[in-house]
Design a protein around this motif. Sequence first.
Motif, short mmCIF file in Angstrom:
data_model
loop_
_atom_site.label_atom_id
_atom_site.label_comp_id
_atom_site.label_asym_id
_atom_site.label_seq_id
_atom_site.Cartn_x
_atom_site.Cartn_y
_atom_site.Cartn_z
N VAL A 3 0.83 -1.21 0.00
CA VAL A 3 0.00 0.00 0.00
C VAL A 3 0.86 1.25 0.00
O VAL A 3 0.64 2.18 -0.78
CB VAL A 3 -0.95 0.00 1.21
CG1 VAL A 3 -1.67 1.33 1.33
CG2 VAL A 3 -1.97 -1.13 1.10
N GLY A 4 1.86 1.31 0.89
CA GLY A 4 2.72 2.47 0.96
C GLY A 4 3.50 2.69 -0.32
O GLY A 4 3.70 3.83 -0.76
N ARG B 49 0.42 -7.63 1.93
CA ARG B 49 -0.59 -8.30 2.75
C ARG B 49 -2.01 -7.87 2.41
O ARG B 49 -2.97 -8.60 2.67
CB ARG B 49 -0.32 -8.01 4.23
CG ARG B 49 0.86 -8.76 4.80
CD ARG B 49 1.54 -7.99 5.93
NE ARG B 49 2.40 -6.94 5.41
CZ ARG B 49 3.12 -6.13 6.16
NH1 ARG B 49 3.08 -6.24 7.47
NH2 ARG B 49 3.89 -5.20 5.61
N CYS B 50 -2.14 -6.70 1.80
CA CYS B 50 -3.45 -6.19 1.38
C CYS B 50 -3.76 -6.73 -0.02
O CYS B 50 -3.86 -5.99 -0.99
CB CYS B 50 -3.45 -4.68 1.39
SG CYS B 50 -5.07 -3.95 1.14
N SER B 51 -3.88 -8.05 -0.11
CA SER B 51 -4.10 -8.72 -1.39
C SER B 51 -5.21 -9.75 -1.22
O SER B 51 -5.77 -9.91 -0.13
CB SER B 51 -2.81 -9.38 -1.88
OG SER B 51 -2.22 -10.17 -0.86
N ARG C 235 -13.75 -15.66 -2.58
CA ARG C 235 -12.69 -14.65 -2.52
C ARG C 235 -12.46 -14.25 -1.08
O ARG C 235 -13.41 -14.08 -0.30
CB ARG C 235 -13.09 -13.42 -3.34
CG ARG C 235 -11.95 -12.38 -3.49
CD ARG C 235 -12.47 -11.05 -4.00
NE ARG C 235 -13.26 -10.37 -2.98
CZ ARG C 235 -14.49 -9.92 -3.17
NH1 ARG C 235 -15.09 -10.08 -4.33
NH2 ARG C 235 -15.13 -9.30 -2.18
N PHE C 236 -11.18 -14.09 -0.72
CA PHE C 236 -10.83 -13.74 0.66
C PHE C 236 -9.85 -12.57 0.66
O PHE C 236 -8.95 -12.51 -0.18
CB PHE C 236 -10.17 -14.93 1.37
CG PHE C 236 -10.91 -16.22 1.25
CD1 PHE C 236 -11.89 -16.57 2.17
CD2 PHE C 236 -10.62 -17.11 0.21
CE1 PHE C 236 -12.57 -17.77 2.06
CE2 PHE C 236 -11.30 -18.31 0.09
CZ PHE C 236 -12.28 -18.65 1.01
N ASP C 237 -10.00 -11.67 1.63
CA ASP C 237 -8.97 -10.66 1.87
C ASP C 237 -7.87 -11.32 2.68
O ASP C 237 -8.09 -11.80 3.79
CB ASP C 237 -9.56 -9.48 2.65
CG ASP C 237 -10.60 -8.72 1.84
OD1 ASP C 237 -10.21 -8.02 0.90
OD2 ASP C 237 -11.81 -8.85 2.15
N HIS D 94 -8.55 -5.03 -1.83
CA HIS D 94 -7.54 -4.77 -2.85
C HIS D 94 -8.01 -3.75 -3.88
O HIS D 94 -7.19 -3.21 -4.65
CB HIS D 94 -7.15 -6.08 -3.54
CG HIS D 94 -5.95 -5.95 -4.43
ND1 HIS D 94 -6.05 -5.82 -5.80
CD2 HIS D 94 -4.62 -5.91 -4.15
CE1 HIS D 94 -4.85 -5.73 -6.32
NE2 HIS D 94 -3.96 -5.77 -5.35
N ARG D 95 -9.30 -3.45 -3.90
CA ARG D 95 -9.80 -2.42 -4.83
C ARG D 95 -9.12 -1.08 -4.59
O ARG D 95 -8.88 -0.32 -5.54
CB ARG D 95 -11.32 -2.27 -4.68
CG ARG D 95 -12.13 -3.38 -5.29
CD ARG D 95 -12.16 -3.29 -6.82
NE ARG D 95 -12.89 -2.11 -7.26
CZ ARG D 95 -12.34 -1.08 -7.91
NH1 ARG D 95 -11.06 -1.10 -8.23
NH2 ARG D 95 -13.07 -0.04 -8.27
#
Length: 559
Positions: free
Chosen positions: A19-20, A47-49, A57-59, A233-234
């Motif tokens: 993300v960063g 990790r944000c995938s 579908r899973f975060d 992830h959007r």
Amino acid sequence: MSDKKPGKPLSVVIVGAGVGGVATAARLASAGLKVTVVEKNDFTGGRCSLLYDGGHRFDQGPSLLLLPQLFHTTFKDLGTSIKEQQIELVKCEPNYVVHFNDGTHMRLSTDLAVMKHEIEKHEGKEGFERYLGFLQEAHRHYELSATHVLNRNFTSIFSMLRPSFLRHVLTLHPFESIYWRASKYFVSDRLRRVFTFASMYMGISPLKAPGTYSLLQYTEFAEGIWYPIGGFHRIVEALVNIGNSRGVDYRMGSSVKEVLTSSDGSARASGVVLGSGEIISADLVVINADLVYAYNNLLPKTSYAASLQTRKTSCSSISFYWSMDRVIDKLGAHNIFLAKDYEGSFDQIFEDHAMPNEPSFYVNVPSRIDSTAAPPGKDSIVVLVPVGHIQDASDTGIPPQDWDALVSKARSLVLQRMKQDLGLPDIDQWITHEIVNNPMTWKDRFNLDRGAILGIAHDFFNVLSFRPRTKHDSIRNLYFVGASTHPGTGVPICLAGAKITSEQILSELGICPPWTSVPPSRKHVTDLDMRRHRPIFSTSILLLVASILLALLSMFYGQ
């Protein structure tokens, strides 16, 4: 800052597409820099995938959107908006359903009428007024942190001595634990637990987390919990698309072997060497990889790099991703199951670095609010069990952790608790497929030091000026962004960090950020400027402040 010819865009290579990293890439590209992002995995977000099993579908990591203003600010700064990026945010109501060990539960909501009813069941008629008092304090923590911490850089100890920051230090309650502060407002153990569990989002025990972090409770109850349709992830996808539209080059499946420094002996970052041996030259390097990993594997070995490996770190997790053959109506979108021995369970995680005998755990059902997360008539379920990080057996002298056995134990305990509390004796038979992440998975897939899912800890000596800085102390043109550098961990905090790091880079280049009209030379008071104010920061004043801090710390850690 570089030897580039005038008029030719400066080049930046960013290591890691978390993300960063993607937020920094979009910001720097918007300012006219030529940006290349290299990522070891074949997907963005770190990790944000997302994980998939057929239509399920899973975060993989974050599953609830908090501090929404930081998200809106990011897109506004980039000249767009969440709506324009066609991201649909839905509000989760209730926020959570909290399950106690005796089979009872409590709904948490942004609706004051709901909260009044729920709180008075446990605290009596006076309890709701105390709840409002707790929210008032949490609101102060939220506003002061946003102004003086999340949007400001802390480049040295002098940064903590800004008058604007110092006069609010005690109001932020950094020397009292969040559990201690909650105990001032709630008389029942149950509500003390309910209003402190969220510190685990920072990977720190509520018994040790600074009281400041009640700001998380404030954003939950005042602003709500949100979720992006299509998965968390959007947000990352939108930032990547913005970067692409502004010329960012994403190199996926490209691991980095080392960060190059200038051959002229000037200790200046000049690019990276990929695992394939390819060299990507650049004027600037920004590291979004795990900071402890980067210092110890991508940069020259130093005593500081070694010291980072001894710092307190966040917890890890055993996470289950279950494809269900039916809808589990008794579970909401967000569910928390609290252990009977609340305090003891956190001691086992953070003191013994183990899995609790009776863990508290979080259950997310994205398909409850997003029909795209599972096939019709079915559910996708994510279970996160906080556990201790990986221990180095050679250092501790204890046997290596048997993660296969611990995963099996965690699964058994979680299913037993869900069967008992939800009255679903056959729930384990409804699982058609399981994916598991454990601390070794987190370490191997994302190069996370000790498998700690939220980076370096967030106790007092690991935040503000004590946290690793956004710029390397001795290697010029080398910067950092992400969970273990300032301001800290979590998706919204890393977005704030991306703005801080980007503005630091642009300020040093003399470039006015496109999202502000304030010239970079006047935007912030630098540490050098602070040191010039001799009458304000005299030795006696510094000694006085240090004495106060030490006294307060001794009070806190002596509790």
